[in-house]
Enzyme design. Structure first.
Site, PDB file in Angstrom:
ATOM      1  N   CYS A 180       0.760  -1.145   0.060  1.00 26.95           N
ATOM      2  CA  CYS A 180       0.019   0.074   0.052  1.00 26.95           C
ATOM      3  C   CYS A 180       0.852   1.152  -0.155  1.00 26.95           C
ATOM      4  O   CYS A 180       0.420   2.265  -0.505  1.00 26.95           O
ATOM      5  CB  CYS A 180      -0.832   0.157   1.350  1.00 26.95           C
ATOM      6  SG  CYS A 180      -0.189  -0.282   2.746  1.00 26.95           S
ATOM      7  N   HIS A 352      -0.888   1.251   7.564  1.00 23.30           N
ATOM      8  CA  HIS A 352      -1.478   1.323   6.230  1.00 23.30           C
ATOM      9  C   HIS A 352      -1.110   2.546   5.716  1.00 23.30           C
ATOM     10  O   HIS A 352      -1.268   3.554   6.232  1.00 23.30           O
ATOM     11  CB  HIS A 352      -3.180   1.007   6.305  1.00 23.30           C
ATOM     12  CG  HIS A 352      -3.653   0.969   5.051  1.00 23.30           C
ATOM     13  ND1 HIS A 352      -3.213   0.071   4.174  1.00 23.30           N
ATOM     14  CD2 HIS A 352      -4.795   1.417   4.275  1.00 23.30           C
ATOM     15  CE1 HIS A 352      -3.788   0.181   3.183  1.00 23.30           C
ATOM     16  NE2 HIS A 352      -4.945   1.012   3.195  1.00 23.30           N
TER      17      HIS A 352
END
Length: 1033
Positions: A180, A352
């Site tokens: 990510c 994330h």
């Protein structure tokens, strides 16, 4: 132990803390230990719940949930009373607050779909109990542990129903496991059209392969982002980086990736030419907010979550161009507009990444979160990404209680601005004419192939894959690719045949493709035996060959595999590969084939097939075996049967005088044979017979050895056996290094996740086999680290090595000594050993040993002839209990004034400190702490004189210092007339570290490298005027 949790919050708030101190778990929680979301659905940006939530609590196992770690889970307390089919998606973090230094708070983030079956979720191994219960670490103070939970509950959204292209006009990037961070950067670069056009114009050719060319891989990726209707994969790009699958599951450094990527692309958009002032600024400005930094105190990376506000427009000409050098071109207007905000949510060890981008610089922002693209407002993109703390409303506004604050762990780490004067050039139009023709043709072809694969996948239920192995495959693979079983079916010829096709038509297809006439084809079915081996089992019957291929696969494949595996025997004739006795279909019991492997000369080879009668004997085929192997006709042979190889090799001797059937040899069995060895030959051969050779092949392991001092570089490789014991391995390493004593070799295993050496070396004979050295959880490495010791490892393991910094009483120097004593030695032994190595100010000087941590003194070990009340920690304490991995051990002479304490005197701790403006004025200690005798009735003015003399601080500097009494980190400032002794408890001992006299001033400490602490007998000198500054450890 008291568990303190913040008060609950209004359930209608977006961010809510829902906590209870219920410590009883009613069911086994499910742990989650991921470094990043593993499913796209777990990162949906679902709407926040606005109806009353269910009751939640934190389940805590203070002694661990069957592990030596603290276990914590978030639980839906009233799960059993909720409506049938209830479900809630929640993003949450659990934390144990560090009450000494908040930045070392232990926090873990995750997300979960809570429902009746999985009503709790969290971390079985949250943090080691040894760290939790060590008061010096700051997590458990005064028998109190503070636990914090940050919970955001959102409605369940059908992730797959969201069409990013339809909703936003843009598509996302697929997450390969932990990519990510890369996806957010790639989306940012792609949405700078000038950069995209520059990438399209980079020279590539039709002969380049995307997996080996970063420019071509990036061109392909950008093309797909521009013209695809669905999310795009990044595997070609990561392969062009040289990453394997494992690398894609490791979060890399985004700044480093950005730098390397731009270098590989020849840096089409140059950064500013930087110095103290800027000569000029670039059209596209990337600002790294340095959220991650290295903490030298803890020898680890930390994340900085401080608040940093950034503007929508950034004027770098403000204040009369204070950022520009005199040589700068002042005619260029350096007014920038925000284009992208890259965000990290989580802690330093995981989290994330996603990006907020406005591709055309309009008012509409978009969130690019892996595969999902959504529209967002400016508040989400800017205000909520500043970081810092958020204050929760008071639970009982009518009471005078302070509001609860918690750190926001989602914040911007990189910003991209575009200069207003270059906006038209940067936000330009990019269409197909900017893409090279060969690239358009290649990508169009790839798209057609992708569509064909999709079609084949959709029609897969209509077809059967038939894999056909032949003698040639066995000749090619055995001894080269495989040593057990007969063939790797993934490397043989395969046919994709419609299930309704008759087997007769399939044979015609084989004749056409392989050039073998139908009349010379005979097919055998493979069978998986109970010992997990595969063997040709029996030939197909005429009745079976009359069936369709689909029906044949179903009746022959009990494993319900989509493939049909066959062995093709080419019968007698010009197409026959070797002499084979004919086998009658009418009497298959009388004879059967045996697959034969050749002689063992540290290698194996396939020599062919034979048909024999079940009532025959191996002695009858010896001449034929010699012929197949190219031996003399009368060569004496030894025969063995390869039975299985998992989990262990089983290869048994065959009695040549028994019948084949009497030896239980069946169709497809493997006979291995070799020349008979004489006794003297077996003594010189490393693997004298077939079983030992196969055992070796099964367990052989090539190990890459690296010096522990250079953990990134392979130094040499050795071929070993997984069954080698500890002594075998170190002997081979010592032999390679020409070292006489193998016991001086110390090995350290490899951490497959961090790609670093494990923190603790392998103990002498601490593992049974090489396979144990290479194992890391469910993975196996091929790397070991070695070091050469100055004494044998068994002897070293019986010793405790301590590094002690000796502070000389009269000289301005610190000498670090390495003390190596038996583990059963005491602190008194350490002090006695030090006395033989250090220079004392006088012969009767007494030493003490201090344990210093974060610039505070936590323990003091004193000389034995001092009064008992001064011996706070006995000298007979074992040194094996001292953990110098975190403590700094300091030795010093005991001042004479401390030896003659009056009953009214106080011996107090004195520490340097300053207030950290970025951490809400939190007290930060630095420099060297020390003890000071405080006399009854002595004022601060008197004490200051003694402190200035002790530390030799110049008057001008000392006049800026402030003095405070600190208890539990809270300062109370003192006046010159204050009686200092009245502030401290009446103790004739080395007082508690949480109460001390604080010296507040700026930290002018001379920095020194971490390596200084690792050097034996290192001498550090400083000028007398700098003594007060101390040494930053």
């Amino acid at each position: 132990m008291t568990l303190m949790t913040p008060p609950p919050v209004d359930p209608e708030e977006d961010e809510m803390l829902v906590l209870h101190s219920d410590l009883t778990a009613t069911e086994e929680p499910q742990p989650m230990e991921g470094v990043a979301p593993t499913e796209a659905a777990n990162t949906v940006d679902a709407p926040v719940v606005d109806d009353p939530p269910s009751a939640r609590r934190v389940l805590i196992f203070p002694k661990g949930n069957n592990v030596d770690h603290l276990s914590m889970y978030l639980d839906v307390a009233d799960s059993s009373t909720l409506p049938y089919g209830w479900s809630r998606y929640a993003q949450f973090s659990l934390a144990v607050i560090n009450q000494i230094h908040n930045k070392f708070t232990m926090r873990k983030d995750t997300q979960h779909q809570f429902n009746a079956r999985e009503s709790d979720w969290g971390f079985t191994s949250f943090m080691p109990l040894s760290e939790l219960y060590d008061p010096s670490r700051g997590y458990l103070l005064n028998d109190t542990c503070i636990v914090e939970a940050d919970v955001t509950v959102r409605r369940v959204v059908d992730y797959w129903s969201h069409d990013s292209k339809k909703e936003t006009g843009y598509v996302g990037l697929k997450n390969q496991g932990a990519t990510c961070y890369m996806n957010s950067l790639l989306q940012t670069l792609y949405h700078i059209p000038y950069f995209r056009k520059a990438v399209y114009h980079m020279p590539t050719t039709e002969n380049d392969m995307p997996s080996g060319s970063i420019p071509l891989a990036l061109q392909s990726l950008f093309y797909k982002l521009q013209y695809s209707d669905t999310s795009v994969a990044t595997k070609e790009l990561t392969k062009s980086f040289g990453w394997d699958t494992y690398d894609s599951f490791m979060q890399h450094d985004v700044q480093e990736l950005n730098r390397v990527l731009c270098e590989k692309l020849e840096d089409k958009m140059k950064d500013a030419k930087k110095g103290v002032l800027f000569i000029d600024f670039p059209p596209v400005l990337q600002l790294q907010l340095k959220r991650f930094e290295y903490d030298f105190m803890r020898d680890t990376m930390v994340k900085i979550n401080d608040r940093y506000e950034f503007p929508l427009q950034l004027d770098l000409d403000r204040e009369d161009g204070k950022y520009l050098s005199p040589q700068a071109d002042r005619s260029v207007r350096n007014l920038y507009t925000l284009h992208s905000v890259l965000v990290h949510s989580g802690g330093v060890h995981g989290g994330h990444y996603y990006a907020y981008i406005r591709p055309t610089l309009s008012d509409q922002w978009f969130k690019f979160d892996d595969e999902r693209v959504t529209k967002e407002d400016i508040k989400r993109a800017l205000d909520e990404q500043y970081g810092g703390e958020e204050e929760l409303p008071q639970a009982n506004p009518g009471f005078n209680n302070s509001p609860f604050k918690f750190t926001k762990y989602s914040n911007a780490y990189m910003l991209v601005y575009i200069r207003e004067s270059d906006k038209e050039k940067i936000i330009c139009n990019v269409d197909e004419k900017d893409i090279a023709e060969h690239l358009r043709i290649r990508l169009k072809k790839e798209q057609e192939e992708k569509e064909q694969k999709r079609k084949e996948k959709a029609e897969a239920h209509l077809y059967t894959i038939i894999k056909v192995a032949r003698d040639g495959d066995l000749h090619e693979q055995i001894g080269k690719y495989i040593y057990f079983d007969l063939v790797d079916h993934d490397k043989v010829h395969s046919f994709r045949i419609q299930k309704q096709t008759s087997f007769a038509l399939f044979k015609e297809e084989v004749a056409k493709e392989l050039g073998i006439p139908v009349q010379h084809q005979r097919f055998w079915l493979w069978a998986k035996r109970q010992n997990h081996t595969y063997r040709p089992n029996r030939p197909l019957t005429p009745q079976e060959e009359a069936q369709s291929v689909g029906h044949l696969r179903e009746v022959s494949n009990k494993a319900n595999n989509a493939e049909l595996k066959l062995f093709l025997e080419v019968e007698v004739g010009q197409f026959h590969m070797m002499e084979v006795l004919e086998l009658s279909h009418n009497n298959p019991q009388s004879v059967f084939p045996a697959i034969l492997m050749g002689e063992l000369q540290c290698k194996a080879r396939y020599v062919g097939r034979l048909f024999v009668k079940g009532t025959g004997k191996p002695i009858e085929i010896l001449s034929k075996l010699n012929e197949l192997a190219g031996f003399g006709r009368e060569e004496e042979l030894e025969l063995f049967e390869e039975i299985k190889f998992e989990p262990n090799v089983m290869c048994e001797h065959i009695d040549k005088k028994l019948t084949f059937r009497g030896s239980q040899l069946e169709d497809g069995d493997i006979i291995c044979f070799q020349k008979a060895l004489h006794v003297e030959s077996t003594e010189t051969c490393r693997y004298p017979d077939v079983p030992s050779f196969l055992e070796y092949v099964h367990n052989r392991q090539v190990v890459r050895f690296r010096s522990l001092e250079k953990p990134k570089e392979d130094e040499f490789s050795l071929e070993l056996s997984k069954l080698n014991n500890y002594d075998d391995v170190v002997e081979r390493v010592a032999s390679h290094l020409n070292l006489d004593d193998p016991s001086k070799i110390r090995l350290t295993s490899h951490n497959c996740y961090s790609q670093q050496p494990k923190p603790q070396p392998i103990k002498y004979r601490g593992v049974e086999h090489l396979s144990d050295m290479l194992a890391h959880y469910n993975q196996t490495s091929d790397i070991l680290y070695y070091e050469v010791l100055d004494i044998p490892l068994p002897e070293l393991q019986g010793l405790k090595t301590l590094k002690v910094a000796f502070h000389h009483a009269t000289k301005d120097e610190v000498v670090i000594h390495t003390i190596r004593l038996p583990k059963q030695s005491t602190v008194g032994d350490v002090i006695n050993d030090l006395k033989t190595k250090v220079e004392l100010s006088h012969k009767d000087a007494e030493l003490r040993l201090l344990e210093v941590f974060y610039h505070k003194i936590y323990k003091a070990f004193l000389s034995s002839n001092l009064p008992p009340y001064m011996q706070i920690f006995p000298l007979n304490e074992k040194i094996e209990n001292i953990n110098d991995q975190y403590w700094t051990l300091r030795a010093e002479e005991i001042p004479e004034e401390e030896k003659d304490l009056d009953s009214q005197d106080r011996l107090i701790h004195v520490y340097h400190f300053m207030k950290d403006t970025a951490q809400n004025q939190q007290v930060q200690n630095f420099g060297e702490p020390f003890f000071l005798v405080i006399r009854e009735g002595e004022t601060l003015a008197d004490v200051k004189i003694r402190i200035q003399k002790k530390l030799q601080v110049p008057d001008e500097e000392f006049s800026k210092w402030k003095f405070a009494f600190l208890s539990l980190g809270r300062p109370t400032y003192l006046q010159d007339s204050d009686i200092v002794s009245s502030r401290f408890q009446r103790r004739d001992v080395y007082g508690a570290w949480e109460q001390y006299l604080g010296l507040e001033h700026s930290d002018n400490t001379p920095k020194r490298s971490y390596a200084a602490n690792q050097t034996s007998n290192l001498c550090i000198k400083h000028s007398p005027a700098d003594i007060w500054k101390g040494l930053d450890t």
